[in-house]
Every structure is written in C-alpha cells, then in structure tokens.
Design a protein around this motif. Structure first.
Motif, PDB file in Angstrom:
ATOM      1  N   ALA A 200      45.352  34.852  37.734  1.00 44.04           N
ATOM      2  CA  ALA A 200      45.495  33.512  38.294  1.00 44.04           C
ATOM      3  C   ALA A 200      46.899  32.968  38.094  1.00 44.04           C
ATOM      4  O   ALA A 200      47.366  32.120  38.871  1.00 44.04           O
ATOM      5  N   GLY A 201      47.598  33.454  37.048  1.00 43.16           N
ATOM      6  CA  GLY A 201      48.938  32.971  36.760  1.00 43.16           C
ATOM      7  C   GLY A 201      50.048  33.671  37.509  1.00 43.16           C
ATOM      8  O   GLY A 201      51.207  33.251  37.438  1.00 43.16           O
ATOM      9  N   LEU A 202      49.719  34.752  38.217  1.00 45.23           N
ATOM     10  CA  LEU A 202      50.741  35.468  38.980  1.00 45.23           C
ATOM     11  C   LEU A 202      51.060  34.698  40.260  1.00 45.23           C
ATOM     12  O   LEU A 202      50.167  34.464  41.078  1.00 45.23           O
ATOM     13  N   PRO A 203      52.316  34.287  40.465  1.00 46.97           N
ATOM     14  CA  PRO A 203      52.651  33.518  41.673  1.00 46.97           C
ATOM     15  C   PRO A 203      52.292  34.258  42.956  1.00 46.97           C
ATOM     16  O   PRO A 203      51.816  33.639  43.919  1.00 46.97           O
ATOM     17  N   GLU A 204      52.503  35.589  42.980  1.00 49.49           N
ATOM     18  CA  GLU A 204      52.212  36.328  44.203  1.00 49.49           C
ATOM     19  C   GLU A 204      50.717  36.371  44.497  1.00 49.49           C
ATOM     20  O   GLU A 204      50.306  36.419  45.658  1.00 49.49           O
ATOM     21  N   TRP A 205      49.896  36.330  43.438  1.00 49.08           N
ATOM     22  CA  TRP A 205      48.448  36.263  43.651  1.00 49.08           C
ATOM     23  C   TRP A 205      48.049  34.876  44.153  1.00 49.08           C
ATOM     24  O   TRP A 205      47.312  34.740  45.133  1.00 49.08           O
ATOM     25  N   ARG A 206      48.553  33.876  43.479  1.00 51.87           N
ATOM     26  CA  ARG A 206      48.192  32.499  43.822  1.00 51.87           C
ATOM     27  C   ARG A 206      48.671  32.119  45.222  1.00 51.87           C
ATOM     28  O   ARG A 206      47.938  31.509  46.009  1.00 51.87           O
ATOM     29  N   ASP A 207      49.898  32.511  45.557  1.00 48.72           N
ATOM     30  CA  ASP A 207      50.508  32.028  46.804  1.00 48.72           C
ATOM     31  C   ASP A 207      50.275  32.953  47.994  1.00 48.72           C
ATOM     32  O   ASP A 207      50.158  32.479  49.130  1.00 48.72           O
ATOM     33  N   ASP A 208      50.220  34.269  47.737  1.00 47.49           N
ATOM     34  CA  ASP A 208      50.169  35.220  48.843  1.00 47.49           C
ATOM     35  C   ASP A 208      48.795  35.859  49.050  1.00 47.49           C
ATOM     36  O   ASP A 208      48.416  36.153  50.185  1.00 47.49           O
ATOM     37  N   VAL A 209      48.078  36.077  47.945  1.00 47.44           N
ATOM     38  CA  VAL A 209      46.826  36.827  48.045  1.00 47.44           C
ATOM     39  C   VAL A 209      45.618  35.903  48.184  1.00 47.44           C
ATOM     40  O   VAL A 209      44.808  36.056  49.114  1.00 47.44           O
ATOM     41  N   ARG A 210      45.479  34.945  47.282  1.00 48.30           N
ATOM     42  CA  ARG A 210      44.289  34.094  47.307  1.00 48.30           C
ATOM     43  C   ARG A 210      44.027  33.464  48.669  1.00 48.30           C
ATOM     44  O   ARG A 210      42.874  33.454  49.132  1.00 48.30           O
ATOM     45  N   PRO A 211      45.043  32.950  49.367  1.00 46.14           N
ATOM     46  CA  PRO A 211      44.756  32.341  50.671  1.00 46.14           C
ATOM     47  C   PRO A 211      44.233  33.335  51.712  1.00 46.14           C
ATOM     48  O   PRO A 211      43.626  32.915  52.706  1.00 46.14           O
ATOM     49  N   ARG A 212      44.456  34.619  51.501  1.00 48.26           N
ATOM     50  CA  ARG A 212      44.036  35.627  52.479  1.00 48.26           C
ATOM     51  C   ARG A 212      42.697  36.279  52.134  1.00 48.26           C
ATOM     52  O   ARG A 212      42.166  37.048  52.935  1.00 48.26           O
ATOM     53  N   LEU A 213      42.141  35.985  50.971  1.00 53.10           N
ATOM     54  CA  LEU A 213      40.880  36.595  50.580  1.00 53.10           C
ATOM     55  C   LEU A 213      39.713  35.899  51.277  1.00 53.10           C
ATOM     56  O   LEU A 213      39.754  34.694  51.520  1.00 53.10           O
ATOM     57  N   PRO A 214      38.663  36.649  51.605  1.00 55.36           N
ATOM     58  CA  PRO A 214      37.485  36.028  52.229  1.00 55.36           C
ATOM     59  C   PRO A 214      36.865  34.971  51.316  1.00 55.36           C
ATOM     60  O   PRO A 214      36.937  35.071  50.087  1.00 55.36           O
ATOM     61  N   ASP A 215      36.245  33.970  51.928  1.00 55.47           N
ATOM     62  CA  ASP A 215      35.603  32.912  51.149  1.00 55.47           C
ATOM     63  C   ASP A 215      34.299  33.375  50.516  1.00 55.47           C
ATOM     64  O   ASP A 215      33.895  32.875  49.467  1.00 55.47           O
ATOM     65  N   SER A 216      33.622  34.322  51.168  1.00 60.73           N
ATOM     66  CA  SER A 216      32.324  34.792  50.680  1.00 60.73           C
ATOM     67  C   SER A 216      32.523  36.025  49.813  1.00 60.73           C
ATOM     68  O   SER A 216      32.907  37.095  50.308  1.00 60.73           O
ATOM     69  N   VAL A 217      32.275  35.850  48.516  1.00 60.97           N
ATOM     70  CA  VAL A 217      32.528  36.924  47.546  1.00 60.97           C
ATOM     71  C   VAL A 217      31.374  36.978  46.550  1.00 60.97           C
ATOM     72  O   VAL A 217      30.929  35.940  46.046  1.00 60.97           O
ATOM     73  N   ASP A 218      30.893  38.177  46.267  1.00 57.86           N
ATOM     74  CA  ASP A 218      29.954  38.409  45.169  1.00 57.86           C
ATOM     75  C   ASP A 218      30.675  39.241  44.121  1.00 57.86           C
ATOM     76  O   ASP A 218      31.268  40.273  44.451  1.00 57.86           O
ATOM     77  N   ARG A 219      30.609  38.786  42.877  1.00 60.94           N
ATOM     78  CA  ARG A 219      31.276  39.533  41.803  1.00 60.94           C
ATOM     79  C   ARG A 219      30.239  39.919  40.762  1.00 60.94           C
ATOM     80  O   ARG A 219      29.627  39.056  40.130  1.00 60.94           O
ATOM     81  N   LEU A 220      30.033  41.214  40.590  1.00 60.56           N
ATOM     82  CA  LEU A 220      29.080  41.728  39.624  1.00 60.56           C
ATOM     83  C   LEU A 220      29.829  42.124  38.364  1.00 60.56           C
ATOM     84  O   LEU A 220      30.792  42.902  38.419  1.00 60.56           O
ATOM     85  N   LEU A 221      29.390  41.593  37.231  1.00 62.18           N
ATOM     86  CA  LEU A 221      29.940  41.965  35.925  1.00 62.18           C
ATOM     87  C   LEU A 221      28.942  42.909  35.265  1.00 62.18           C
ATOM     88  O   LEU A 221      27.819  42.509  34.935  1.00 62.18           O
ATOM     89  N   LEU A 222      29.364  44.137  35.053  1.00 61.10           N
ATOM     90  CA  LEU A 222      28.440  45.212  34.722  1.00 61.10           C
ATOM     91  C   LEU A 222      28.837  45.920  33.432  1.00 61.10           C
ATOM     92  O   LEU A 222      29.997  46.267  33.247  1.00 61.10           O
ATOM     93  N   THR A 223      27.858  46.165  32.573  1.00 60.14           N
ATOM     94  CA  THR A 223      28.102  46.970  31.388  1.00 60.14           C
ATOM     95  C   THR A 223      27.404  48.311  31.557  1.00 60.14           C
ATOM     96  O   THR A 223      26.209  48.373  31.860  1.00 60.14           O
ATOM     97  N   PRO A 224      28.128  49.420  31.396  1.00 62.53           N
ATOM     98  CA  PRO A 224      27.559  50.744  31.654  1.00 62.53           C
ATOM     99  C   PRO A 224      26.528  51.139  30.595  1.00 62.53           C
ATOM    100  O   PRO A 224      26.637  50.791  29.424  1.00 62.53           O
ATOM    101  N   THR A 225      25.525  51.883  31.035  1.00 61.59           N
ATOM    102  CA  THR A 225      24.676  52.553  30.067  1.00 61.59           C
ATOM    103  C   THR A 225      25.452  53.729  29.478  1.00 61.59           C
ATOM    104  O   THR A 225      26.498  54.131  30.003  1.00 61.59           O
ATOM    105  N   ASP A 226      24.962  54.286  28.398  1.00 61.63           N
ATOM    106  CA  ASP A 226      25.688  55.386  27.752  1.00 61.63           C
ATOM    107  C   ASP A 226      25.715  56.654  28.603  1.00 61.63           C
ATOM    108  O   ASP A 226      26.487  57.568  28.322  1.00 61.63           O
ATOM    109  N   ARG A 227      24.910  56.718  29.660  1.00 64.33           N
ATOM    110  CA  ARG A 227      24.887  57.903  30.515  1.00 64.33           C
ATOM    111  C   ARG A 227      25.601  57.645  31.851  1.00 64.33           C
ATOM    112  O   ARG A 227      25.462  58.442  32.786  1.00 64.33           O
TER     113      ARG A 227
END
Length: 231
Positions: A200-227
């Motif tokens: 979030a603190g990177l100017p190129e992310w904030r100014d150049d990337v974020r405005p171009r990303l789709p509004d609809s986003v699902d983010r899954l935070l996943l912890t792997p099983t040992d296998r």
C-alpha cells in the motif's frame, strides 16, 4: 505439464474440516495422482472455519476427463466417498483455470509433503467483465506480480479462466465468469500483514496499479495442510 487447474472451495458442516483434512490427506492424494492428475495443495481458509480449499491439475482437458473418470469409479473413492461427502454441505464452488505461463506450477516438489507447513498462501481472484485481453494479462504478469514480490510476496502462479467445456458432468464448475487468479506465498501471517502495508505504501502501486485493478475481488487467506505441495 500443468495446463488445466481446478480451484475447489468446499463448504463443510460445522466442526468437520479437520475430519475431512485427515481423510483427504490420508486417502486422496496418491490415489488421485495415480490416475494422472496432480494434487497441488490443500488448505484451511483462515476467514471461514468451515471451508476447505484445494487445487488439482491436469495436463489437458482430455487427460482431465480420463483421470476423473478413473478416480471416481475407482476403489479409493468408492471406499471413502460416504465419509467424505458426510463432511460437506456444498462442493460445487469450482473454478476451471489454466496457468498464464506454461509450466508455472510444474516445479512443485512432492518431497515437501509430510513436513510442517507454517506458511500462508493467498489466492486472489479478480473478476473481470469480459474475457481478459492480452494487455490485461501482461499488466498482471509484468506489473502486479513484480510489485507484489517487491513488497515481500513470493508469487506462485497467475491463472486465467479455462473456457473449455466441462466434459466431466459429475462435477460441476462455475461458468459464465471471467477471472484472473494470483497465487502467492508468505512465511506466515505476520509476513503477510507486513506485505500489505509495504504494498500500500509503494507509490507505483497506489498511483498506477490500484486504479486499474477490478473492483470485484475475492481474497482467500489459506494455511496449507502438512501434505500440501503449495505452501
């Protein structure tokens, strides 16, 4: 070769996730891979305690049909299907995908299985209004992923919708959707939190990337099983 990937999200009955993980990791890894598919990763969803997420891959669509037919008519599934299905409310939330870069997931090492997994894997699903154009794919591959890496992520793969018809009718997949999916790994939850702050603190992310990303986003935070190979 990994040309077709399923991202599968299961809704389980309360308290049944560990039951399914124990059964899955014991009975459904090598037995599926014996038919020609690869079990890439199995995960607990951090935000949804009754969800199990996993990925498997196939060399191509004909190989997928052959492997699924073999497994779901084979002895391992017949012996354990009732126990597995008893843990589930819904198993139809499935995205059919393919890697943008051929061989992106080919280097996963089965030797990592059966070792403690303390990492965090994110699956970020970007929903697009239409099939991704090549400039969209290049934007993610050449701009989004490098900036994520600069902020501390380890990008694992960029995937896009596979539009081939699902010819294994016994297992539904989501249709009519257009997605790009970013898989990334972090040493743990603290590292992921630090990454989000750095990004979030990177100017190129904030100014150049974020405005171009789709509004609809699902983010899954996943912890792997040992296998899980993905970790």
């Amino acid at each position: 070769m990994t040309d077709v990937v399923e991202l599968r999200q299961y809704t389980l009955h309360p308290g049944q996730r560990e039951v399914l993980i124990e059964l899955f990791d014991r009975e459904f890894v090598e037995t599926q891979e014996a038919t020609g598919m690869r079990v890439l990763g199995q995960f607990r969803d951090l935000d949804r305690p009754d969800h199990f997420v996993w990925l498997r891959s196939f060399p191509d669509m004909p190989a997928r049909l052959q492997a699924l037919t073999s497994f779901y008519t084979g002895p391992a599934w017949k012996a354990n299907a009732a126990a597995a299905n008893a843990t589930m409310i819904d198993s139809d939330d499935v995205l059919l995908l393919r890697p943008v870069r051929q061989g992106a997931l080919a280097g996963l090492d089965p030797a990592t299985r059966d070792t403690p997994a303390s990492s965090l894997v994110t699956a970020t699903i970007y929903h697009l209004p239409s099939p991704p154009e090549e400039h969209d794919v290049r934007f993610f591959g050449e701009t989004v992923l490098p900036l994520m890496e600069k902020a501390g992520a380890t990008p694992l793969a960029l995937l896009r919708t596979e539009y081939a018809e699902n010819d294994f009718k016994g297992l539904p997949v989501r249709t009519g959707e257009h997605v790009l999916v970013v898989l990334a790994s972090f040493p743990g939850q603290d590292a992921y939190a630090e990454h989000t702050e750095r990004l979030a603190g990177l100017p190129e992310w904030r100014d150049d990337v974020r405005p171009r990303l789709p509004d609809s986003v699902d983010r899954l935070l996943l912890t792997p099983t040992d296998r899980s190979m993905l970790r």
